[in-house]
Design an enzyme around this catalytic site. Structure first.
Site, mmCIF file in Angstrom:
data_model
loop_
_atom_site.group_PDB
_atom_site.id
_atom_site.type_symbol
_atom_site.label_atom_id
_atom_site.label_comp_id
_atom_site.label_asym_id
_atom_site.label_seq_id
_atom_site.Cartn_x
_atom_site.Cartn_y
_atom_site.Cartn_z
ATOM 1 N N GLU A 24 0.836 -1.211 0.000
ATOM 2 C CA GLU A 24 0.000 0.000 0.000
ATOM 3 C C GLU A 24 0.867 1.256 0.000
ATOM 4 O O GLU A 24 2.069 1.205 0.279
ATOM 5 C CB GLU A 24 -0.927 0.000 1.218
ATOM 6 C CG GLU A 24 -0.176 0.044 2.530
ATOM 7 C CD GLU A 24 -0.960 0.745 3.620
ATOM 8 O OE1 GLU A 24 -1.451 1.858 3.375
ATOM 9 O OE2 GLU A 24 -1.060 0.191 4.728
ATOM 10 N N LYS A 158 -4.139 -1.993 14.178
ATOM 11 C CA LYS A 158 -3.437 -1.007 14.985
ATOM 12 C C LYS A 158 -4.020 -0.941 16.385
ATOM 13 O O LYS A 158 -5.234 -0.883 16.550
ATOM 14 C CB LYS A 158 -3.494 0.358 14.309
ATOM 15 C CG LYS A 158 -2.344 0.524 13.346
ATOM 16 C CD LYS A 158 -2.583 1.647 12.401
ATOM 17 C CE LYS A 158 -3.679 1.256 11.435
ATOM 18 N NZ LYS A 158 -3.673 2.064 10.226
HETATM 19 N N1 PSU Z 1 -0.801 0.751 8.759
HETATM 20 C C1 PSU Z 1 0.251 1.517 9.141
HETATM 21 N N2 PSU Z 1 0.194 2.842 8.866
HETATM 22 C C2 PSU Z 1 -0.857 3.391 8.176
HETATM 23 C C3 PSU Z 1 -1.947 2.576 7.760
HETATM 24 C C4 PSU Z 1 -1.859 1.267 8.100
HETATM 25 O O1 PSU Z 1 1.199 1.016 9.723
HETATM 26 O O2 PSU Z 1 -0.822 4.586 7.911
HETATM 27 C C5 PSU Z 1 -3.101 3.138 6.942
HETATM 28 C C6 PSU Z 1 -3.596 2.030 5.992
HETATM 29 O O3 PSU Z 1 -3.544 2.544 4.685
HETATM 30 C C7 PSU Z 1 -5.009 1.740 6.422
HETATM 31 C C8 PSU Z 1 -5.429 3.100 6.896
HETATM 32 O O4 PSU Z 1 -5.805 1.236 5.379
HETATM 33 O O5 PSU Z 1 -4.270 3.537 7.646
HETATM 34 C C9 PSU Z 1 -6.706 3.038 7.709
HETATM 35 O O6 PSU Z 1 -7.259 4.308 7.735
HETATM 36 P P1 PSU Z 1 -8.780 4.517 8.251
HETATM 37 O O7 PSU Z 1 -8.739 4.094 9.697
HETATM 38 O O8 PSU Z 1 -9.016 5.995 8.059
HETATM 39 O O9 PSU Z 1 -9.659 3.655 7.391
#
Ligand code: PSU
Ligand code: MN
Length: 310
Positions: A24, A158
């Site tokens: 990603e 996370k």
């Molecule tokens: N994992 C990480 N750092 C990030 C992300 C994931 O270590 O920045 C990103 C990924 O792209 C994931 C996004 O899909 O954060 C999720 O964002 P949200 O909670 O707004 O859907």
């Protein structure tokens, strides 16, 4: 010009049925800061190559989905400021406007499927946020896992999220959560969240076989492989928990919402740990890239397709 453009290296690897791992780009644009983001993106690509697979970092450039970055493209992405963070909801509209953007787990899965890539490595997928019963903040990553047939290797979701609720949401959506050589659900910076992981596998071939079997059974969606952070890099749960609590409280106090929540929380944790969480983040992404590459190799060998039941 097609909507999806593959780098020559990725196109050749896919045409020859070789192992390819999707990566990603939101982690590059929003998850980490310059210059650590470029350094990490390169390290992660190198880790995939070291295992004998081809990396395919996915992003939107000039209204097209790029699958595989060529020299210079990764750096442009890492240097970009104010670039859009694209998920399922805004991928097509940003492409319609001819713009650029980085792809979240959800949007990267969409790109991977279009390109014919079955395996994807990230750090942590999005999930159900704490206080979601009030904010309704649930990442689109979860619904994407329920729809799009890509196996995603992460270090657990996370730890800034509500982990029990996230596991429930994944179960509801029929997403298998597979602990890699562990019974414990990992929590990103820590190896153990204190919650059991619903499934366990110990061999790459098992993950590949399950991926193929889901398709043969007509079960939509992907798999989540939860790979604990390497021991040497982990921050134990007891140590990181108060830091996360403070970050979440700060986000609430400042009224942070929507797409900004995840980057805000991650940045706060980095600051409060004096960068230690950043080192952990880099280590776990690299570790996931290596495992994803080995799963991609197993997928390249796995029988395709299984005979469908009649
Ligand atoms: N994992 C990480 N750092 C990030 C992300 C994931 O270590 O920045 C990103 C990924 O792209 C994931 C996004 O899909 O954060 C999720 O964002 P949200 O909670 O707004 O859907
Ligand atoms: Mn959200």
């Amino acid at each position: 010009m097609p909507l999806v453009t593959k780098s020559p290296e990725v196109a050749a690897a896919l045409a020859e049925g070789r192992a390819v791992v999707a990566l990603e780009s939101t982690i590059v644009t929003h998850g980490l800061t310059w210059p650590r983001n470029l350094e990490t993106a390169r390290k992660v690509e190198a880790a995939v190559r070291a295992e004998g697979a081809v990396p395919a970092t996915i992003a939107v450039r000039g209204g097209r989905l790029r699958v595989g970055m060529e020299a210079g493209e990764l750096e442009d992405l890492a240097r970009a400021s104010g670039i859009a963070k694209l998920s399922r909801a805004d991928l097509a509209s940003q492409m319609a406007l001819g713009g650029d953007g980085s792809t979240t787990v959800a949007a990267t899965m969409i790109g991977a499927r279009l390109a014919g890539i079955e395996c994807f490595a990230t750090g942590g997928v999005g999930g159900v946020h704490r206080g979601a019963e009030r904010s309704f903040d649930v990442s689109a990553d979860l619904d994407e896992l329920a729809k799009t047939p890509v196996t995603v290797v992460c270090a657990g979701v996370k730890a800034i999220l509500d982990l029990p609720k996230t596991l429930e949401a994944l179960e509801t959506r029929g997403v298998p959560v597979i602990g890699w050589r562990t019974e414990a659900f990992p929590a990103f910076w820590s190896r153990d969240s204190g919650l059991p992981c619903p499934l366990r596998m110990d061999r790459e071939e098992q993950v590949a076989r399950a991926h193929r079997l889901r398709a043969a059974l007509g079960i939509a969606g992907g798999q989540l492989v939860a790979n604990p952070i390497p021991e040497a890099a982990e921050i134990p749960r007891a140590e990181i928990a108060p830091v996360i609590d403070a970050a979440v409280a700060q986000a609430e106090a400042e009224g942070i919402s929507g797409k900004e929540v995840t980057p805000f929380l991650l940045a706060h944790v980095v600051e409060a740990t004096q960068g230690r969480s950043l080192d952990a983040n880099v280590a776990l992404v690299e570790n996931n890239a290596r495992l994803a590459a080995r799963i991609a190799l197993a997928l390249a060998e796995a029988p395709r397709p299984y005979t469908k039941a009649r």
